[in-house]
Scaffold this motif. Structure first.
Motif, PDB file in Angstrom:
ATOM      1  N   THR A 133       0.854  -1.191   0.000  1.00 32.43           N
ATOM      2  CA  THR A 133       0.000   0.000   0.000  1.00 32.43           C
ATOM      3  C   THR A 133       0.887   1.238   0.000  1.00 32.43           C
ATOM      4  OG1 THR A 133      -1.810  -1.089   1.177  1.00 32.43           O
ATOM      5  CG2 THR A 133      -1.756   1.310   1.252  1.00 32.43           C
ATOM      6  N   LEU A 135       1.263   4.931   0.854  1.00 30.95           N
ATOM      7  CA  LEU A 135       0.628   5.854   1.799  1.00 30.95           C
ATOM      8  C   LEU A 135       1.080   7.293   1.597  1.00 30.95           C
ATOM      9  CD1 LEU A 135       0.940   3.532   4.910  1.00 30.95           C
ATOM     10  CD2 LEU A 135      -1.163   4.061   3.669  1.00 30.95           C
ATOM     11  N   VAL A 143       4.361   5.085  10.256  1.00 32.97           N
ATOM     12  CA  VAL A 143       3.679   3.940   9.664  1.00 32.97           C
ATOM     13  C   VAL A 143       4.048   2.655  10.408  1.00 32.97           C
ATOM     14  CG1 VAL A 143       3.347   2.565   7.571  1.00 32.97           C
ATOM     15  CG2 VAL A 143       3.609   5.055   7.398  1.00 32.97           C
ATOM     16  N   HIS A 282      -3.570  -3.479   6.295  1.00 28.67           N
ATOM     17  CA  HIS A 282      -3.224  -2.281   5.521  1.00 28.67           C
ATOM     18  C   HIS A 282      -4.248  -1.174   5.703  1.00 28.67           C
ATOM     19  CE1 HIS A 282       0.110  -3.731   2.759  1.00 28.67           C
ATOM     20  NE2 HIS A 282      -0.218  -4.815   3.451  1.00 28.67           N
ATOM     21  N   ASP A 283      -5.511  -1.507   5.523  1.00 24.39           N
ATOM     22  CA  ASP A 283      -6.550  -0.478   5.546  1.00 24.39           C
ATOM     23  C   ASP A 283      -6.767   0.082   6.949  1.00 24.39           C
ATOM     24  OD1 ASP A 283      -6.725  -1.043   2.893  1.00 24.39           O
ATOM     25  OD2 ASP A 283      -8.744  -1.889   2.934  1.00 24.39           O
ATOM     26  N   GLN A 286      -3.895   2.436   7.582  1.00 26.10           N
ATOM     27  CA  GLN A 286      -4.112   3.664   6.798  1.00 26.10           C
ATOM     28  C   GLN A 286      -5.146   4.577   7.475  1.00 26.10           C
ATOM     29  OE1 GLN A 286      -7.209   3.429   4.328  1.00 26.10           O
ATOM     30  NE2 GLN A 286      -7.131   5.650   4.511  1.00 26.10           N
ATOM     31  N   ARG A 287      -6.233   3.997   7.978  1.00 23.59           N
ATOM     32  CA  ARG A 287      -7.272   4.799   8.637  1.00 23.59           C
ATOM     33  C   ARG A 287      -6.755   5.420   9.930  1.00 23.59           C
ATOM     34  NH1 ARG A 287     -10.632   0.509   6.988  1.00 23.59           N
ATOM     35  NH2 ARG A 287     -10.556  -0.424   9.072  1.00 23.59           N
ATOM     36  N   GLU A 292      -4.441   9.049   2.880  1.00 20.06           N
ATOM     37  CA  GLU A 292      -5.087   8.382   1.750  1.00 20.06           C
ATOM     38  C   GLU A 292      -4.236   7.220   1.247  1.00 20.06           C
ATOM     39  OE1 GLU A 292      -6.300  10.817  -1.502  1.00 20.06           O
ATOM     40  OE2 GLU A 292      -7.043  12.422  -0.201  1.00 20.06           O
ATOM     41  N   THR A 293      -4.909   6.215   0.695  1.00 19.18           N
ATOM     42  CA  THR A 293      -4.212   5.136  -0.010  1.00 19.18           C
ATOM     43  C   THR A 293      -4.052   5.555  -1.464  1.00 19.18           C
ATOM     44  OG1 THR A 293      -5.016   3.359   1.421  1.00 19.18           O
ATOM     45  CG2 THR A 293      -4.391   2.749  -0.816  1.00 19.18           C
ATOM     46  N   GLN A 296      -2.568   0.254  -4.196  1.00 27.33           N
ATOM     47  CA  GLN A 296      -2.517  -0.990  -3.422  1.00 27.33           C
ATOM     48  C   GLN A 296      -2.637  -2.167  -4.378  1.00 27.33           C
ATOM     49  OE1 GLN A 296      -5.864  -2.622  -0.732  1.00 27.33           O
ATOM     50  NE2 GLN A 296      -4.473  -1.648   0.750  1.00 27.33           N
TER      51      GLN A 296
END
Length: 475
Positions: A133, A135, A143, A282-283, A286-287, A292-293, A296
């Motif tokens: 992903t 980022l 991260v 991953h998601d 990210q949240r 934003e992604t 991916q």
């Protein structure tokens, strides 16, 4: 009355099929030519292994004295493997290394079978895979910290269980191989976990853009391992009936049977679960970072891929051809090397020699235990400090595992050079390393190890107390 002795006298070899054949023949009052014709049609076909191995494509070359023995062993095991009577083609990649007994598919091996799925050729780590992903321009330490707080390495599942989607659970329950309490428990509790061994969570920056990228590497955990166990049990039953001289590890499930189709469907469900496993990590990361992604994608490198009646068993090999990756993103694939090296983003085409595949990583020249012996002159802390300088490397268990440090793997540059030499994909970008998380030697403090330690310590205390009492009495 037709009996087993009747069939033996007619020249048929006794087997499980006798019971059903005798019942059918007696029910229909078969005799003479009618009986013989029926028995010949009912008798299982016994398939013999090839007397000489099929040729296979050798996309590998020894680059050092240490690699010579490794490559020789790869060829030895491949030559035995290629006697398996279902196979039509095979290949090995530059990162290949043997695993198991001679004749078992090596890591970095591809075996193409006709109308057959070989569970041992995808192994217990079904759908071992990687996801990336992008980022954007964010501090890689942030991260790694967020991901560290979320991920889970080591044995077992997790307490903060992520919900298994209802539609996926329904698919699991509809499959004869997956619809068990044990399988469902793994599917629920191992979700969003990464296991142990060489699995990792890696953060780095794109060489081209400087953007921070998160990469995870793991398979289907206990959920897939449970299917593998069921698959091996079924394949062995077929092997005993159809090809008893084939090595047990190369047993197969015929695809054109009800069991074969159900097993293939189970593999696709395992694939869906594994992709979800990556995506949750991953998601959610990210949240929590509130970014934003930007991109991916993912790909397996330990799976079975189907084209018509051919099954490509890739034991640690990255599929280049889009026909093998239905959810491909721009034809891009990920090839990790080791924690101190870039992760390659590659793209490539099928050739006669690569069969549509590329390496999956750097591979090993010696076993984990041998590597540890090779480093016995230094403490694990010294080896760790030397090999992870300027990197943010973390072991989830808090215990260093030197068998996962860079020197445990093949020379990364040699693998890349052989990729060019043998036409195994073109590098489009590199994810330069910032740091990573791995399980580490989690078994040091595994529950059973702690229990054993406490038992041993209690025994030692008891013995010391007994000696002390004896000394006191003898004063």
């Amino acid at each position: 009355m037709i009996t087993g002795k009747t069939l033996i006298n007619l020249g048929f070899k006794q087997g499980k099929w006798f019971k059903e054949a005798i019942s059918y023949a007696n029910k229909h009052n078969l005799e003479g030519d009618n009986l013989l014709n029926y028995l010949q049609s009912a008798e299982p076909i016994v398939i013999e292994p090839y007397a000489t191995p099929l040729n296979y494509h050798k996309n590998i070359r020894a680059e050092s004295d240490e690699e010579v023995a490794n490559v020789e062993q790869i060829h030895k095991t491949m030559e035995e493997l290629m006697k398996t009577p279902t196979l039509v083609e095979g290949a090995v990649m530059p990162d290949a290394c043997p695993t198991g007994a001679v004749g078992q598919i090596p890591v970095g091996g591809i075996a193409v079978a006709k109308n057959a799925i070989h569970p041992a050729m995808h192994s217990a780590d079904i759908c071992c895979s990687v996801m990336m992903t992008n980022l954007g321009h964010i501090d890689p330490k942030k991260v790694l910290d967020k991901a560290h707080a979320l991920t889970h390495f080591g044995g077992g599942g997790r307490k903060d269980i992520f919900d298994l989607p209802r539609d996926l659970e329904d698919k699991i329950k509809s499959n004869r191989f997956l619809n068990t309490d044990r399988s469902l428990k793994f599917a629920r509790t191992h979700l969003a976990t990464q296991g142990d061994g060489n699995h990792f969570l890696y953060v780095g920056r794109s060489e081209k853009t400087g953007e921070t990228m998160l990469v995870t590497h793991h398979g289907s955990r206990g959920f897939g391992a449970n299917l593998y166990t069921e698959g091996m049990r079924l394949a062995e039953a077929f092997r005993k009936q159809m090809s008893p001289k084939t090595l047990a590890k190369n047993a197969w499930i015929p695809y054109d049977t009800e069991e074969g189709k159900a097993y293939w469907e189970a593999l696709q469900i395992i694939r869906e679960w594994t992709k979800l496993n990556h995506k949750l990590l991953h998601d959610t990361t990210q949240r929590r970072l509130k970014v934003e992604t930007l991109d991916q994608f993912w790909n397996e490198h330990n799976f079975v891929f189907k084209e018509d009646d051919l099954f490509y068993h890739a034991k640690g090999a990255t599929p280049l051809d889009d026909k093998f990756v239905p959810d491909s993103k721009d034809g891009l694939r990920l090839i990790p090397l080791n924690m101190s090296e870039p992760i390659l983003i590659v793209k490539g085409e099928t050739t006669d020699s690569n069969l549509g595949f590329a390496p999956h990583g750097a591979g090993r020249d010696v076993s984990r235990s041998q590597h540890k012996r090779n480093k016995a002159d230094k403490t694990k802390e010294q080896v760790f400090a030397e090999e992870t300088a300027n990197l943010d490397v973390r072991f989830f268990s808090g215990e260093i595992d030197i068998s996962e440090l860079p020197s445990a793997y093949k020379n990364a540059q040699n693998v890349q050079d052989q990729m060019k030499e043998f036409g195994l994909g073109e590098v489009k970008d590199k994810i330069l390393p910032y740091g990573c998380i791995m399980a580490g030697d989690w078994e040091v403090n595994a529950p059973w190890k702690i229990k054993a330690r406490k038992k041993r310590e209690a025994k030692e205390r008891k013995a010391k107390n007994k000696i002390a009492k004896e000394k006191y009495r003898n004063r």
